[in-house]
Design an enzyme around this catalytic site. Structure first.
Site, short mmCIF file in Angstrom:
data_model
loop_
_atom_site.label_atom_id
_atom_site.label_comp_id
_atom_site.label_asym_id
_atom_site.label_seq_id
_atom_site.Cartn_x
_atom_site.Cartn_y
_atom_site.Cartn_z
N ASP A 44 -13.05 15.01 -3.77
CA ASP A 44 -13.60 16.14 -4.48
C ASP A 44 -14.50 16.57 -5.27
O ASP A 44 -15.30 15.36 -4.99
CB ASP A 44 -12.04 16.70 -5.16
CG ASP A 44 -11.18 17.91 -5.54
OD1 ASP A 44 -12.29 19.09 -5.32
OD2 ASP A 44 -10.07 18.49 -5.14
N LYS A 64 0.50 -1.41 -0.19
CA LYS A 64 0.05 -0.27 0.17
C LYS A 64 1.16 1.68 0.27
O LYS A 64 2.24 1.02 0.30
CB LYS A 64 -1.19 -0.07 1.61
CG LYS A 64 -1.83 1.29 1.38
CD LYS A 64 -2.52 1.31 2.54
CE LYS A 64 -2.37 1.58 4.25
NZ LYS A 64 -2.61 2.62 4.28
N LYS A 79 -6.99 7.81 -0.85
CA LYS A 79 -8.63 8.77 -0.54
C LYS A 79 -9.28 9.80 -1.23
O LYS A 79 -9.48 10.64 0.01
CB LYS A 79 -8.25 8.70 0.71
CG LYS A 79 -7.82 7.77 1.89
CD LYS A 79 -8.25 8.20 3.14
CE LYS A 79 -7.86 6.71 4.28
NZ LYS A 79 -5.97 6.29 4.59
N ASP A 136 -4.08 4.44 -1.84
CA ASP A 136 -4.41 4.87 -0.76
C ASP A 136 -4.55 6.47 -0.62
O ASP A 136 -3.64 7.01 0.34
CB ASP A 136 -3.89 3.97 0.75
CG ASP A 136 -4.69 3.90 1.92
OD1 ASP A 136 -5.95 4.88 1.99
OD2 ASP A 136 -4.13 4.01 3.37
N THR A 190 -11.57 5.32 10.63
CA THR A 190 -11.59 4.83 12.21
C THR A 190 -11.79 5.05 13.11
O THR A 190 -11.36 4.93 14.57
CB THR A 190 -11.24 3.60 12.52
OG1 THR A 190 -9.87 3.76 11.33
CG2 THR A 190 -11.45 2.41 11.28
N ARG A 231 2.43 -1.69 11.43
CA ARG A 231 3.97 -1.23 12.11
C ARG A 231 4.12 -3.35 12.44
O ARG A 231 4.82 -3.18 12.85
CB ARG A 231 3.47 -0.57 13.09
CG ARG A 231 3.23 0.81 12.94
CD ARG A 231 3.15 1.74 13.80
NE ARG A 231 1.61 2.04 13.01
CZ ARG A 231 0.42 2.54 14.42
NH1 ARG A 231 1.27 3.60 14.81
NH2 ARG A 231 -0.70 2.26 13.97
O1 C5P Z 1 0.81 0.41 10.76
P1 C5P Z 1 -0.33 0.06 11.16
O2 C5P Z 1 -1.08 -1.42 11.28
O3 C5P Z 1 -1.59 0.50 12.17
O4 C5P Z 1 -0.87 0.76 9.61
C1 C5P Z 1 -2.47 0.70 9.09
C2 C5P Z 1 -2.34 0.94 7.95
O5 C5P Z 1 -3.58 1.32 7.47
C3 C5P Z 1 -1.97 2.56 7.91
O6 C5P Z 1 -1.14 3.05 6.77
C4 C5P Z 1 -3.39 3.52 7.84
O7 C5P Z 1 -2.99 5.02 6.95
C5 C5P Z 1 -4.33 2.67 7.46
N1 C5P Z 1 -5.74 2.79 7.62
C6 C5P Z 1 -6.14 3.13 8.78
N2 C5P Z 1 -6.93 2.49 9.40
C7 C5P Z 1 -8.26 3.14 8.03
C8 C5P Z 1 -7.74 3.22 6.98
C9 C5P Z 1 -6.00 2.73 6.43
O8 C5P Z 1 -5.29 2.48 10.07
N3 C5P Z 1 -8.98 3.70 8.48
#
Ligand code: C5P
Length: 234
Positions: free
Chosen positions: A63, A31, A60, A58, A122, A213
């Site tokens: 507009d 991503k 998003k 990603d 979220t 992460r």
């Molecule tokens: O590090 P982690 O596993 O929390 O990363 C989640 C990824 O998914 C990040 O790139 C974050 O921006 C993305 N994301 C999210 N929640 C969302 C949409 C995207 O955590 N609702």
């Protein structure tokens, strides 16, 4: 393994390349979000060159319909596997984006990317919605917007594990659900609140999970990715 999407949440191409070198071919879908794309631009797509890598862009989009249609056309031209836009941009915006993707893919003779909707982030809770004078709670707003996305022709949505089942029930088996906020039992939660393990999310009906992460910060990212995949397949 195509169900695992790893987030390339880095500032520069070198760090993103290091991640891919460690994880490919165990992981084949990555991503690219606003952090990397704002830093390096479409050059980020070079990361997928010469490898069987699929990209989830990603960014998003949100507009006016004409602008989002043109941005969607550009995403299709980049050859991404999937990209997303905010459902709250409206029905007309979504329809125009889907039409632009179809037209561009046909013209350029490329596979059309999957167009996914972002319903309610979220990070937004019931109180934030009330502050915006939206009377529905998060869950009913999410399912309502998911159905709107489906009716506008989108292929699926990005949704937390909590929301998978009502969306699946309302939008059917063909509607794609991509779930972030994944935390294996052995990983830290960081700032994610409504988390699920990889296995829980897949069992609830997610088609893809997004992990950042827990894999990126692991002592051995490849071993961490392998553990996630094993958990999904078990
Ligand atoms: O590090 P982690 O596993 O929390 O990363 C989640 C990824 O998914 C990040 O790139 C974050 O921006 C993305 N994301 C999210 N929640 C969302 C949409 C995207 O955590 N609702």
């Amino acid at each position: 393994m195509d169900k695992l999407i790893v987030a390339l949440d880095t500032d520069d191409l070198k760090s993103a390349e290091d991640i891919i070198d460690k994880l490919y071919p165990t992981v084949k879908v990555f991503k690219i979000g606003s952090q990397l794309f704002t830093n390096v631009g479409p050059a980020a797509m070079e990361l997928a060159r010469d490898k069987e890598i699929k990209i989830f862009l990603d960014l998003k989009f949100h507009d006016i319909p004409n602008t989002v249609a043109n941005a969607s056309r550009a995403a299709a031209k980049l050859g991404v596997f999937m990209f997303n836009l905010h459902v709250q941009g409206g029905f007309n915006m979504m329809k125009k984006a889907v039409a632009a993707v179809k037209e561009e893919s046909k013209k350029s003779n490329i596979a059309p990317p999957l167009v996914l909707g972002v319903t309610v982030l979220t990070s937004i809770g019931d109180k934030d919605l009330r502050d915006l004078e939206i009377r529905k709670g998060v869950k009913s707003q999410v399912t309502y917007l998911a159905k709107l996305a489906k009716d506008a022709g989108l292929n699926g949505v990005v949704a937390s594990a909590d929301e998978i089942q009502p969306i699946r029930w309302l939008c059917g088996d063909d509607f794609i659900i991509v779930t972030p906020g994944i935390r294996p039992e052995w990983a830290k939660k960081n700032d994610q609140k409504r988390t699920a393990t990889p296995k829980e999310a897949i069992e609830l009906g997610a088609d893809y999970i997004v992990v950042g992460r827990p894999i990126l910060n692991a002592d051995d990212p490849k071993a961490a990715a392998e553990k996630v995949i094993k958990e999904i397949l078990s």
